[in-house]
Design a protein around this motif. Sequence first.
Motif, PDB file in Angstrom:
ATOM      1  N   ARG A  67      39.523  37.633  57.841  1.00  0.00           N
ATOM      2  CA  ARG A  67      39.151  37.585  59.252  1.00  0.00           C
ATOM      3  C   ARG A  67      38.232  36.394  59.536  1.00  0.00           C
ATOM      4  N   VAL A  68      37.292  36.159  58.637  1.00  0.00           N
ATOM      5  CA  VAL A  68      36.408  34.997  58.812  1.00  0.00           C
ATOM      6  C   VAL A  68      37.214  33.699  58.716  1.00  0.00           C
ATOM      7  N   LEU A  69      38.156  33.632  57.788  1.00  0.00           N
ATOM      8  CA  LEU A  69      39.009  32.444  57.682  1.00  0.00           C
ATOM      9  C   LEU A  69      39.783  32.196  58.975  1.00  0.00           C
ATOM     10  N   GLN A  70      40.323  33.283  59.582  1.00  0.00           N
ATOM     11  CA  GLN A  70      41.071  33.142  60.834  1.00  0.00           C
ATOM     12  C   GLN A  70      40.171  32.595  61.936  1.00  0.00           C
ATOM     13  N   ARG A  71      38.942  33.105  62.017  1.00  0.00           N
ATOM     14  CA  ARG A  71      38.029  32.616  63.061  1.00  0.00           C
ATOM     15  C   ARG A  71      37.668  31.159  62.815  1.00  0.00           C
ATOM     16  N   MET A  72      37.449  30.801  61.556  1.00  0.00           N
ATOM     17  CA  MET A  72      37.139  29.398  61.248  1.00  0.00           C
ATOM     18  C   MET A  72      38.315  28.502  61.596  1.00  0.00           C
ATOM     19  N   ALA A  73      39.548  28.956  61.316  1.00  0.00           N
ATOM     20  CA  ALA A  73      40.736  28.166  61.655  1.00  0.00           C
ATOM     21  C   ALA A  73      40.891  28.009  63.158  1.00  0.00           C
ATOM     22  N   THR A  74      40.337  28.967  63.942  1.00  0.00           N
ATOM     23  CA  THR A  74      40.437  28.899  65.397  1.00  0.00           C
ATOM     24  C   THR A  74      39.346  28.033  66.002  1.00  0.00           C
ATOM     25  N   ILE A  75      38.139  28.126  65.496  1.00  0.00           N
ATOM     26  CA  ILE A  75      37.039  27.384  66.143  1.00  0.00           C
ATOM     27  C   ILE A  75      36.955  25.945  65.669  1.00  0.00           C
ATOM     28  N   TYR A  76      37.572  25.626  64.533  1.00  0.00           N
ATOM     29  CA  TYR A  76      37.393  24.306  63.959  1.00  0.00           C
ATOM     30  C   TYR A  76      38.655  23.447  64.079  1.00  0.00           C
ATOM     31  N   THR A  77      38.444  22.152  64.349  1.00  0.00           N
ATOM     32  CA  THR A  77      39.508  21.161  64.215  1.00  0.00           C
ATOM     33  C   THR A  77      39.812  20.964  62.733  1.00  0.00           C
ATOM     34  N   LEU A  79      39.337  18.365  60.922  1.00  0.00           N
ATOM     35  CA  LEU A  79      38.186  17.729  60.273  1.00  0.00           C
ATOM     36  C   LEU A  79      37.090  18.755  60.025  1.00  0.00           C
ATOM     37  N   GLU A  80      36.783  19.558  61.042  1.00  0.00           N
ATOM     38  CA  GLU A  80      35.705  20.528  60.912  1.00  0.00           C
ATOM     39  C   GLU A  80      36.021  21.610  59.881  1.00  0.00           C
ATOM     40  N   LEU A  81      37.270  22.096  59.888  1.00  0.00           N
ATOM     41  CA  LEU A  81      37.630  23.136  58.926  1.00  0.00           C
ATOM     42  C   LEU A  81      37.573  22.594  57.499  1.00  0.00           C
ATOM     43  N   SER A  82      38.051  21.386  57.318  1.00  0.00           N
ATOM     44  CA  SER A  82      38.039  20.803  55.975  1.00  0.00           C
ATOM     45  C   SER A  82      36.617  20.662  55.446  1.00  0.00           C
ATOM     46  N   ARG A 178      30.053  28.810  58.421  1.00  0.00           N
ATOM     47  CA  ARG A 178      31.005  29.758  59.012  1.00  0.00           C
ATOM     48  C   ARG A 178      31.237  29.479  60.495  1.00  0.00           C
ATOM     49  N   ARG A 179      30.177  29.134  61.215  1.00  0.00           N
ATOM     50  CA  ARG A 179      30.276  28.965  62.667  1.00  0.00           C
ATOM     51  C   ARG A 179      29.739  27.630  63.156  1.00  0.00           C
ATOM     52  N   ASP A 180      28.920  26.959  62.334  1.00  0.00           N
ATOM     53  CA  ASP A 180      28.161  25.813  62.832  1.00  0.00           C
ATOM     54  C   ASP A 180      28.471  24.516  62.096  1.00  0.00           C
ATOM     55  N   CYS A 181      29.695  24.366  61.640  1.00  0.00           N
ATOM     56  CA  CYS A 181      30.130  23.106  61.017  1.00  0.00           C
ATOM     57  C   CYS A 181      30.961  22.339  62.044  1.00  0.00           C
ATOM     58  N   VAL A 182      30.337  21.971  63.138  1.00  0.00           N
ATOM     59  CA  VAL A 182      31.057  21.349  64.248  1.00  0.00           C
ATOM     60  C   VAL A 182      30.569  19.917  64.451  1.00  0.00           C
ATOM     61  N   LEU A 183      31.452  19.108  64.997  1.00  0.00           N
ATOM     62  CA  LEU A 183      31.084  17.740  65.371  1.00  0.00           C
ATOM     63  C   LEU A 183      30.530  17.810  66.788  1.00  0.00           C
ATOM     64  N   ALA A 184      29.238  18.050  66.895  1.00  0.00           N
ATOM     65  CA  ALA A 184      28.590  18.273  68.194  1.00  0.00           C
ATOM     66  C   ALA A 184      27.210  17.635  68.175  1.00  0.00           C
ATOM     67  N   MET A 303      39.629  24.638  73.635  1.00  0.00           N
ATOM     68  CA  MET A 303      39.837  26.066  73.339  1.00  0.00           C
ATOM     69  C   MET A 303      39.004  26.484  72.133  1.00  0.00           C
ATOM     70  N   ARG A 304      38.944  25.621  71.135  1.00  0.00           N
ATOM     71  CA  ARG A 304      38.176  25.951  69.938  1.00  0.00           C
ATOM     72  C   ARG A 304      36.701  26.104  70.278  1.00  0.00           C
ATOM     73  N   ARG A 305      36.174  25.247  71.154  1.00  0.00           N
ATOM     74  CA  ARG A 305      34.759  25.355  71.519  1.00  0.00           C
ATOM     75  C   ARG A 305      34.489  26.624  72.326  1.00  0.00           C
ATOM     76  N   ILE A 306      35.430  27.006  73.191  1.00  0.00           N
ATOM     77  CA  ILE A 306      35.273  28.239  73.964  1.00  0.00           C
ATOM     78  C   ILE A 306      35.270  29.440  73.026  1.00  0.00           C
ATOM     79  N   TYR A 307      36.158  29.450  72.069  1.00  0.00           N
ATOM     80  CA  TYR A 307      36.256  30.559  71.118  1.00  0.00           C
ATOM     81  C   TYR A 307      34.968  30.660  70.289  1.00  0.00           C
ATOM     82  N   ARG A 308      34.438  29.509  69.878  1.00  0.00           N
ATOM     83  CA  ARG A 308      33.178  29.534  69.119  1.00  0.00           C
ATOM     84  C   ARG A 308      32.045  30.064  69.988  1.00  0.00           C
TER      85      ARG A 308
END
Length: 772
Positions: A67-77, A79-82, A178-184, A303-308
């Motif tokens: 479930r955590v993997l699915q959320r990470m795949a949704t919130i991250y591009t 680059l971010e997921l990698s 898990r949630r905060d590996c974003v390019l922001a 969409m990924r940012r909204i989901y996060r």
Amino acid sequence: MLIATIVARNYLPQARVLARSFLEHHPDGRVVALVVDAPGEGLRDDEPFEVITPGHLATDPAVLDTRVLQRMATIYTVLELSTALKPFLLRHLVHDRAEPAATYLDPDIQVFAPLDDIDALAREHGIVLTPHRTHPVPDDGRQAYERVLVTSGAYNLGFISVSGGALPFLDWWAENCRRDCVLAPAEGLFVDQRWLDLGVTYFPHHVLRDPGCNVAYWNLDGRPLATTRLRFFHFSGYDPDVPHLLSVHQGPQPRVLLSEEPELRALCADYAARLEAEGWRECRKLAYGLDHAANGMRIDPLMRRIYRREILQRRIGQPHGIGTVDELPNPFDPAQVDAFVALLRSPFPGSAAPRISRYLHALHDERLDLQREFPSLTGEAGNHYLWWVREMGHTELGVPLELIPTPDDLYPAPPPGPVERPEGVRVVGYLEAELGVGEAGRAMTAALHAAGEPFRVLASDNLTSNRQNARPYHEGDGPADGDVNLICVNADRFGNLLERLEPDARRGRHTVGVWGWEVEDFPPAHAAAAEHVDEVWTYSRHAAAAIRAAVDKPVHVVPLPVVERRPSGRGRAELGVPDGFVFLFCFDFFSILARKNPLGAIEAFTRAFPTPSAPGSGGPQLIVKSINGDRQLAELERLRMRVIDRPDVHVRDGYLDPGDHLALVAACDAYVSLHRAEGFGYTMAEAMLLGKPVIATGYSGNLEFMDERNSFLVEHSMVPIGEGAEPYPAWSRWAEPDVDHAASLMRRVVEDPAGAREVAERGRHDVRTWHS
């Protein structure tokens, strides 16, 4: 020694080059590659590495589950997921597999020497890191500069080596990824790297300052390849299709220029050849496997940012009863994808604009152009925004059709009432800017003055970065509140300028848009500006045909005046013009390099005169004169690299005073433009007015004043524009000039100067007659 890397399928060739270069120096070494979107196309049976998938990392539900993997795949591009999976991968290796040490290397790294000492350092210290730089950066505005490095973090995590002693650090790092590996950068986050700035204060570590390790565009200015013992090089941002740049991440102002670094040029050329041999051209076409929802809709970064945001808000318990994290729909599950779309279409809880969906609200928040055009999202203003998105959102901004407003979301807006104005023309435009659109506006002031029309020049909000050293030919003495707007700004900036001019700029006025356009198809996004005008003027039949097909307002061809001006008295020597027969081409980098096609002019010249003539030898020379190349150094570097072995081709960038610019045109012997499309082609008309033979592509707006009698027209074929030439539609067409024919015309004007002069005199007469 064990190394690991993380890729998506389109980056497999980079991983292969990394693995083979590592194994060359470590025959007993091992390589593990985490492929984030495996299984799928691109993988071979004989990869030089062990392939694992994200599912292999979910061995401990307390650390990572599906479930955590699915959320990470949704919130991250991608680059971010990698980057987010990096601590999980390293933890898997040193904890689950009990490896004594593991070194992570980004896939776009090549190894040039043994790294066994790094493995030993990891076992001794637990964590080994490399800083981005080990010396200060010159404050010259080029990337990478220190403000960029502060944003991206002190350490580059394209490299990190760990052992089992780093397990507390890896658990801490994984929790934050898990949630905060974003390019922001606005949030103070640059994927995983900023976390390390904090982590080094918590956990013991070793900083590796070896100048041969993790050499890259951000530190090369202090690590010259000629004197550095290179151990591994990080080709971050290198693209074999852009061979003139070390890294696309350096932006328009690169610090490291390949034209100045012969050893680096050779290194990049060798790396490009290795990528090609490993299937780079085929793999780069592979789509990212986690980029689309189960219904086929692309999951875009918004969409990924909204989901996060939903995850973050639900974790802290919002007061609006929006549910728990576990209740968020999974876009990759066919049974839940409709709920994912419904989430994006629903308003933010407690929103002051409940008819604006989460997606459209977030889109407005992130785009300054939309905020300027639609300052408010409540009431009538919000309705205007919804109408615009319904008409233009999909074609201009790529809003998915599933998220376009329906008729039920809209209601009609009432028209404004009438108002009386005095007779007179208000001329608005970039009237002080040194660019073609600015000159067109200035030329209109000369025409209005000659015609005896009452007009007044209004100060405009110049939405342009060009130098502001020009002045209108006439200011006018008509009423400031005249009943006609003559707005000399192209359609893409029209609404913004009108909005800034005054709130009711059109009320009681007849508004004329003076628009230029270069290709056969006028984009729907530009055509939307027609709602602000009563009629359109343009400079050529070519432009008029494109605009008429897209708008429902009258479109008139109004000849563009080419105002005769006196060149300064500076001669060839003062202007730096070499001896010999000199061809000239002038352009603005902001006018789209692919359209202006200076590389075509260079190619034609080098084919016409294959043996270079040294300056001062009296042989043919070509000057490519540009402006704003200092603002787009990466593109300027493309030209410099092309002529690095041609001393007879002179690439010169920078503004000249208007008189000196005309003196440069007057000093040349012929003007050449192998453009792919022009709305008019002012520099060609200017050269013709000065009596110069002009060689130019026989297509588009320049045919308004050029023909076979008065100029040398280059044959061409029509080709698709393709991606990367915005604002021109990729699906439209433009000309591809025949460089061999252009080369023959260049030789002709050199070999037959008398015939060239006759053609040039007809050109001068025609421009004076029809464009005075």
